[in-house]
Design an enzyme around this catalytic site. Structure first.
Site, PDB file in Angstrom:
ATOM      1  N   ARG A  49       0.825  -1.214   0.000  1.00  0.00           N
ATOM      2  CA  ARG A  49       0.000   0.000   0.000  1.00  0.00           C
ATOM      3  C   ARG A  49       0.852   1.254   0.000  1.00  0.00           C
ATOM      4  NH1 ARG A  49      -4.163  -1.351   4.736  1.00  0.00           N
ATOM      5  NH2 ARG A  49      -2.260  -2.372   5.399  1.00  0.00           N
ATOM      6  N   LYS A 147      -7.839 -17.447   1.253  1.00  0.00           N
ATOM      7  CA  LYS A 147      -9.001 -17.620   2.118  1.00  0.00           C
ATOM      8  C   LYS A 147      -8.890 -16.699   3.319  1.00  0.00           C
ATOM      9  CE  LYS A 147      -8.143 -19.370   5.631  1.00  0.00           C
ATOM     10  NZ  LYS A 147      -7.159 -19.182   6.680  1.00  0.00           N
ATOM     11  N   ASP A 176      -6.240 -23.306  -0.560  1.00  0.00           N
ATOM     12  CA  ASP A 176      -6.328 -23.736   0.835  1.00  0.00           C
ATOM     13  C   ASP A 176      -5.025 -24.465   1.064  1.00  0.00           C
ATOM     14  OD1 ASP A 176      -6.600 -25.373   3.108  1.00  0.00           O
ATOM     15  OD2 ASP A 176      -8.759 -25.115   3.022  1.00  0.00           O
ATOM     16  N   HIS A 177      -4.083 -23.828   1.759  1.00  0.00           N
ATOM     17  CA  HIS A 177      -2.722 -24.381   1.747  1.00  0.00           C
ATOM     18  C   HIS A 177      -2.628 -25.748   2.422  1.00  0.00           C
ATOM     19  CE1 HIS A 177      -2.304 -22.557   5.772  1.00  0.00           C
ATOM     20  NE2 HIS A 177      -1.281 -23.353   5.951  1.00  0.00           N
ATOM     21  N   LYS A 181      -0.167 -29.789   1.605  1.00  0.00           N
ATOM     22  CA  LYS A 181       0.746 -30.500   2.515  1.00  0.00           C
ATOM     23  C   LYS A 181       0.951 -31.924   1.995  1.00  0.00           C
ATOM     24  CE  LYS A 181      -0.357 -27.550   6.428  1.00  0.00           C
ATOM     25  NZ  LYS A 181       0.766 -26.897   7.048  1.00  0.00           N
ATOM     26  N   GLU A 215      -2.510 -24.903  17.454  1.00  0.00           N
ATOM     27  CA  GLU A 215      -1.397 -23.965  17.333  1.00  0.00           C
ATOM     28  C   GLU A 215      -1.019 -23.476  18.721  1.00  0.00           C
ATOM     29  OE1 GLU A 215      -1.485 -21.349  13.619  1.00  0.00           O
ATOM     30  OE2 GLU A 215      -3.564 -21.412  14.265  1.00  0.00           O
ATOM     31  N   ASP A 234     -11.630 -18.887   9.934  1.00  0.00           N
ATOM     32  CA  ASP A 234     -10.201 -18.940   9.621  1.00  0.00           C
ATOM     33  C   ASP A 234      -9.730 -20.376   9.347  1.00  0.00           C
ATOM     34  OD1 ASP A 234      -7.645 -17.771   9.319  1.00  0.00           O
ATOM     35  OD2 ASP A 234      -7.090 -18.320  11.372  1.00  0.00           O
ATOM     36  N   HIS A 239      -9.759 -25.215   6.080  1.00  0.00           N
ATOM     37  CA  HIS A 239      -8.784 -26.290   6.307  1.00  0.00           C
ATOM     38  C   HIS A 239      -9.438 -27.560   6.868  1.00  0.00           C
ATOM     39  CE1 HIS A 239      -6.019 -23.157   5.481  1.00  0.00           C
ATOM     40  NE2 HIS A 239      -5.790 -22.738   6.706  1.00  0.00           N
ATOM     41  N   LYS A 339      -6.059 -21.769  18.998  1.00  0.00           N
ATOM     42  CA  LYS A 339      -4.785 -21.081  19.201  1.00  0.00           C
ATOM     43  C   LYS A 339      -4.443 -21.158  20.681  1.00  0.00           C
ATOM     44  CE  LYS A 339      -4.904 -18.104  15.170  1.00  0.00           C
ATOM     45  NZ  LYS A 339      -3.889 -18.705  14.301  1.00  0.00           N
TER      46      LYS A 339
HETATM   47  C1  BG6 Z   1      -3.880 -19.871   8.152  1.00  0.00           C
HETATM   48  C2  BG6 Z   1      -4.624 -19.122   9.239  1.00  0.00           C
HETATM   49  O1  BG6 Z   1      -4.750 -20.195   7.107  1.00  0.00           O
HETATM   50  O2  BG6 Z   1      -3.312 -21.052   8.686  1.00  0.00           O
HETATM   51  C3  BG6 Z   1      -3.712 -18.835  10.416  1.00  0.00           C
HETATM   52  O3  BG6 Z   1      -5.127 -17.900   8.725  1.00  0.00           O
HETATM   53  C4  BG6 Z   1      -3.016 -20.098  10.887  1.00  0.00           C
HETATM   54  O4  BG6 Z   1      -4.456 -18.267  11.497  1.00  0.00           O
HETATM   55  C5  BG6 Z   1      -2.369 -20.825   9.711  1.00  0.00           C
HETATM   56  O5  BG6 Z   1      -2.019 -19.718  11.827  1.00  0.00           O
HETATM   57  C6  BG6 Z   1      -1.818 -22.174  10.122  1.00  0.00           C
HETATM   58  O6  BG6 Z   1      -1.121 -22.730   9.029  1.00  0.00           O
HETATM   59  P1  BG6 Z   1       0.000 -23.826   9.271  1.00  0.00           P
HETATM   60  O7  BG6 Z   1       0.347 -24.340   7.913  1.00  0.00           O
HETATM   61  O8  BG6 Z   1       1.140 -23.125   9.953  1.00  0.00           O
HETATM   62  O9  BG6 Z   1      -0.625 -24.858  10.147  1.00  0.00           O
END
Ligand code: BG6
Length: 493
Positions: A49, A147, A176-177, A181, A215, A234, A239, A339
């Site tokens: 930005r 996302k 969606d990462h 994995k 986490e 989130d 996920h 968390k």
């Molecule tokens: C993200 C969330 O999609 O995934 C975060 O927005 C979270 O809040 C993160 O910390 C966790 O990803 P990973 O791969 O570290 O488990």
């Protein structure tokens, strides 16, 4: 290797100076560069930005790479080469004129051109419309949408509708990462290449399934984002539901992207809706209070920067989900995320049923049933828990863990999720990305829970940082005579 066979692409990263870019995307691109060399003309343009000098930007990226990459991945020579591909510019998302700076930078129509939207999803339409107005969306363009896409079904549909004015469905990569994995893809092979598992993968043999994403970190400076999002949007809506789909789906006809997505969608359609009183009965929401993790004192959620002192946003969700179809009827799926839990892990436990009749003197207990424990992080592993005889006289039954851990087979470093997915985008492979109908069905299922929580006056249950969540979470399973499993050694808490 000849430059012509190296990876040639343009990547424009909106939100390129933000948290996700610094923590995950730029480290993943650096790792990709080390395994798959880039063509000398490849360009990565980070869009922020506010204007910053290239030197200051590179300095910051270097700092973050050193901080977030495993020590053995960092080397100065690779960094110096990689940094030649990086550039940064400032754009005001809602001012089309400010996008003009991109025009001379995107002068090659023949190479893959990726626009990565890693900003708040309310900006997606403004960005796409400016890119469209300046003619920057060509046939080789694709867009990655981070996302959560929208806040609910209505907003997600609006964004999808507007995106379709600029991009075709085959150009849209909803990321969606978790699907990137390594173990998640291994799950496809495990399920569909092994008749041993496939024949047992149903309500006749499986008692229940648990999926936990825990986490140890809190919201880490993302208080404002979290206040708008919460754990349900989130982590659960994307996920956790995606992992559930990969576990529960029927075998696809082949591994083409749409055949896999068709099967995942059917699972989402079959999720038993959670409505009315079932929401308080089967969904637990919690919020972290002060506590201690690994000997260090932690503050509570409402003391975080950007968080309202009376916030009722959830940082923990546990739920019991049923799938109404022939395969899964009567098998609970327990999902949990939070968390400030004791550690960072992602684990799937498939709990098989007990043998119908036990003939041994050793008491059987919960641990005497077979379990398949699939760990996605911190280390990737798959463990099959069986029963065996303890060495020595008599017949004493004990559990034996059969370790199917890829690392023990001498594998090299497995690619990080974002690294794999970014390469898929550049190559145009949509297999591990969500289709619009999947996204909308996931929101459709989650919406009634969000609406109920928005209306309720009761606060979320508090849990001490460093604990496994509120008492309600333990109770959710206890009511069914079950326990959560903690860690690959399967100890209940
Ligand atoms: C993200 C969330 O999609 O995934 C975060 O927005 C979270 O809040 C993160 O910390 C966790 O990803 P990973 O791969 O570290 O488990």
């Amino acid at each position: 290797m000849k430059d012509s066979s190296n990876l040639l692409f343009d990547l424009v990263l909106f939100g390129g100076t933000g948290d996700l870019a610094m923590r995950k995307l730029l480290p993943a691109l650096y790792q990709l560069y080390r395994t798959t060399p880039f063509h000398s003309q490849t360009r990565i343009i980070a869009v922020g930005r506010t204007a910053t000098s290239k030197e200051a930007f590179l300095h910051r990226v270097q700092d973050k790479l050193e901080q977030h990459l495993p020590a053995d991945s960092w080397d100065r020579v690779s960094w110096q080469q990689f940094s030649k591909h990086l550039n940064c510019i400032a754009i005001e998302a809602d001012k089309t004129e400010s996008y003009r700076e991109l025009i001379p930078l995107l002068d090659d129509d023949d190479r893959p051109r990726t626009f990565y939207f890693s900003t708040h999803s309310s900006l997606y339409t403004a960005i796409a419309s400016s890119l469209g107005a300046l003619g920057l969306i060509n046939a080789n363009a694709r867009v990655v949408l981070e996302k959560p896409i929208g806040r609910d079904l209505g907003t997600a549909k609006t964004i999808s509708g507007q995106m379709s004015n600029y991009f075709t469905e085959s150009q849209i990569y909803r990321i969606d990462h978790y699907l990137g994995k390594e173990t998640v893809q291994n799950l496809l092979v495990l399920r569909f290449a092994n008749p041993l598992f496939e024949s047992l993968w149903n309500h006749h043999y499986i008692d229940h399934i648990q999926i936990t994403i825990s986490e140890a970190i809190g919201v880490e400076g993302r208080g404002e984002f979290y206040e708008e999002t919460g754990a349900l949007r989130d982590i659960v809506q994307n996920h956790l539901l995606q992992l559930l789909c990969m576990l529960a789906m029927e075998p696809p006809a082949n591994i083409e992207p749409d055949r896999i997505r068709d099967e995942k969608l059917k699972v989402l359609y079959a999720l038993q809706p959670l409505l009315g009183d079932d929401i308080s009965r089967y969904v637990v929401r919690g919020q972290y209070a002060p506590g201690t993790i690994a000997g260090k004192p932690c503050t509570g959620y409402t003391e975080e920067e950007g968080v309202a002192e009376n916030s009722t946003i959830e940082t923990f969700v546990a739920m019991k989900v049923m799938i109404d179809n022939m395969r899964w009827s009567g098998v609970p799926f327990y999902l949990r995320t939070g968390k400030r839990l004791p550690n960072r892990s992602c684990e799937i436990v498939v709990q098989f049923k007990e043998v119908p009749h036990w003939i041994f003197d050793t008491p059987r207990g919960q641990l005497m049933s077979n379990q398949l424990v699939i760990t996605l992080q911190p280390d990737e592993s798959i463990t099959l828990r069986l029963c065996g005889k303890r060495l020595g006289p008599g017949i004493d039954v004990r559990t034996i863990d059969l370790n199917l851990n890829p690392k023990s087979r001498g594998n090299k470093r497995s690619a990080d999720a974002y690294e794999r997915l970014l390469l898929d985008v550049i190559k145009g492979d949509q297999t591990l990305f969500l289709r619009q109908d999947e996204l909308e069905q996931a929101w459709h299922w989650v919406d009634p829970i969000l609406e109920t929580w928005e209306r309720t006056t009761s606060p979320p249950e508090h849990y001490a940082s460093g604990s496994w969540g509120p008492a309600g979470s333990t109770l959710l399973l206890a009511k069914d005579g079950r326990l959560w499993f903690e860690g690959a050694n399967g100890q209940g808490n």
